[in-house]
Motif scaffolding. Sequence first.
Motif, PDB file in Angstrom:
ATOM      1  N   TRP A   1       7.651  12.290  -1.556  1.00  0.00           N
ATOM      2  CA  TRP A   1       7.877  13.054  -0.587  1.00  0.00           C
ATOM      3  C   TRP A   1       9.280  12.931   0.485  1.00  0.00           C
ATOM      4  N   LEU A   2       9.404  14.007   1.290  1.00  0.00           N
ATOM      5  CA  LEU A   2      10.482  13.901   2.144  1.00  0.00           C
ATOM      6  C   LEU A   2      10.187  14.416   3.576  1.00  0.00           C
ATOM      7  N   HIS A   3      10.327  13.745   4.495  1.00  0.00           N
ATOM      8  CA  HIS A   3       9.893  14.268   5.846  1.00  0.00           C
ATOM      9  C   HIS A   3      11.325  14.048   6.598  1.00  0.00           C
ATOM     10  N   VAL A   4      11.763  15.441   7.095  1.00  0.00           N
ATOM     11  CA  VAL A   4      12.917  15.405   7.893  1.00  0.00           C
ATOM     12  C   VAL A   4      12.510  16.058   9.331  1.00  0.00           C
ATOM     13  N   THR A   5      12.718  15.165  10.522  1.00  0.00           N
ATOM     14  CA  THR A   5      12.534  15.450  11.743  1.00  0.00           C
ATOM     15  C   THR A   5      13.445  16.282  12.412  1.00  0.00           C
ATOM     16  N   ASN A   6      12.875  17.304  13.272  1.00  0.00           N
ATOM     17  CA  ASN A   6      13.776  18.004  14.180  1.00  0.00           C
ATOM     18  C   ASN A   6      14.684  17.153  15.262  1.00  0.00           C
TER      19      ASN A   6
ATOM     20  N   GLN B   1       7.678   6.275  -2.266  1.00  0.00           N
ATOM     21  CA  GLN B   1       6.513   7.572  -2.254  1.00  0.00           C
ATOM     22  C   GLN B   1       7.016   8.391  -1.186  1.00  0.00           C
ATOM     23  N   LEU B   2       7.685   8.115  -0.252  1.00  0.00           N
ATOM     24  CA  LEU B   2       8.017   9.060   0.931  1.00  0.00           C
ATOM     25  C   LEU B   2       9.382   8.348   1.686  1.00  0.00           C
ATOM     26  N   VAL B   3      10.252   9.175   1.918  1.00  0.00           N
ATOM     27  CA  VAL B   3      11.528   9.057   2.647  1.00  0.00           C
ATOM     28  C   VAL B   3      11.413   9.905   4.058  1.00  0.00           C
ATOM     29  N   LEU B   4      11.803   9.017   5.234  1.00  0.00           N
ATOM     30  CA  LEU B   4      12.212   9.699   6.465  1.00  0.00           C
ATOM     31  C   LEU B   4      13.470   9.727   6.836  1.00  0.00           C
ATOM     32  N   SER B   5      13.891  11.007   7.325  1.00  0.00           N
ATOM     33  CA  SER B   5      15.243  11.225   7.749  1.00  0.00           C
ATOM     34  C   SER B   5      15.407  11.953   9.124  1.00  0.00           C
ATOM     35  N   GLY B   6      16.664  12.011   9.565  1.00  0.00           N
ATOM     36  CA  GLY B   6      16.819  12.596  10.751  1.00  0.00           C
ATOM     37  C   GLY B   6      17.960  13.708  10.520  1.00  0.00           C
ATOM     38  N   HIS B   7      19.209  13.603  11.582  1.00  0.00           N
ATOM     39  CA  HIS B   7      20.395  14.075  11.259  1.00  0.00           C
ATOM     40  C   HIS B   7      20.553  15.812  11.489  1.00  0.00           C
TER      41      HIS B   7
ATOM     42  N   ASP C   1       0.953  -1.111  -0.039  1.00  0.00           N
ATOM     43  CA  ASP C   1       0.017   0.124   0.015  1.00  0.00           C
ATOM     44  C   ASP C   1       0.929   1.204  -0.081  1.00  0.00           C
ATOM     45  N   ILE C   2       1.787   1.298   0.774  1.00  0.00           N
ATOM     46  CA  ILE C   2       2.965   2.374   0.543  1.00  0.00           C
ATOM     47  C   ILE C   2       4.520   1.792   0.561  1.00  0.00           C
ATOM     48  N   ALA C   3       5.306   2.628  -0.052  1.00  0.00           N
ATOM     49  CA  ALA C   3       6.633   2.414  -0.141  1.00  0.00           C
ATOM     50  C   ALA C   3       7.533   3.447   0.535  1.00  0.00           C
ATOM     51  N   ILE C   4       8.157   3.012   1.627  1.00  0.00           N
ATOM     52  CA  ILE C   4       8.957   4.259   2.404  1.00  0.00           C
ATOM     53  C   ILE C   4      10.617   3.858   2.360  1.00  0.00           C
TER      54      ILE C   4
END
Length: 325
Positions: A284-289, A242-248, A219-222
């Motif tokens: 999409w890209l999501h970068v957390t604080n 569809q979505l990449v999650l990162s920090g750093h 359903d979703i590829a991360i």
Amino acid sequence: MSNTLLRTVLSTTAAITVAGLSTLALAYRETHKFEVKQVTVPLLEPGTFEDPEEESFHILHISDLHMLDRQKHKQKWVAALSDLDFDLVINTGDNLGEDKGVPGVLRALDPLLNRPGVFVFGSNDYFAPRPVNPFIYLLGKKRTPSKVELPWRGMRAAFVERGWHDATHQHVDFSIEPRHDSLYVRHHKFNVAIAGVDDPHHELDDFRRIAGGPNPDADIAIGLSHSPEPHVLDQFAAEGYQLVLSGHTHGGQLCLPGSRAIVTNCGLDRSRVQGLSRWSERMWLHVTNGLGNSKYVPFRIFCRPSATLIHIVERGQDVEIYENI
């Protein structure tokens, strides 16, 4: 020098010193003012849910704990995130801040480890931080990690034993069952395809090991990458994630008013240093604080530590961003 001039110089110096110390004190206190942000991302095929107005898939994104054993307040705050409504935890690394940090990490994550979870590590999981001039950070220079190895293997074993998946250079495909015991009802069994790389900020990534694209039945590829380096993001986009999650980035950590980053500490441009952004037409890209910082740079300015609750909804719905909940 006259007495009047001497008094003026001394008064000015004292005022500057007091102002500087006050700024440092405020910047230190900001490291303890944790927030939960929310974003809504329209990624799913229309018809995924029986009622798209009521249903979505919820991800809790955490990163960059940089945990010290003495940080009991942070450990309690992170543990309380289990009270939120989510289906999956994703941890994008840099859990450790010292060689004694593993017990604190496990205390913080203990209730979250009861939920489905996936993780990748960053360089500060493997190697201890080293003393650094905080102002060097503002120059955006890449810092070489120390050679002091941290006890990451035991931490990884604890994560895996509790059921979390290590996505470092491998594909992780699994299903999450419908939930009826939460604030929302999700009737649909959700198929997730996730792949990750080791920390590209220090050239530990090898995308060839996960080449071939995600499971087409998901359903979703991360994609997961501790540091959001552009060459890795381009590879994930080309493979159909569809979505990449990162920090750093720590959101910039030492920012201008309005949380405007001065540097990103990676190859990413400043406009994407925190939060949700488009990387390509379909990704999409999501970068957390992130939730911590190096013990040698214990300051945050206009950039509070945070975790993010990501609501994945069907395409056609609006993107929504809430700074704090």
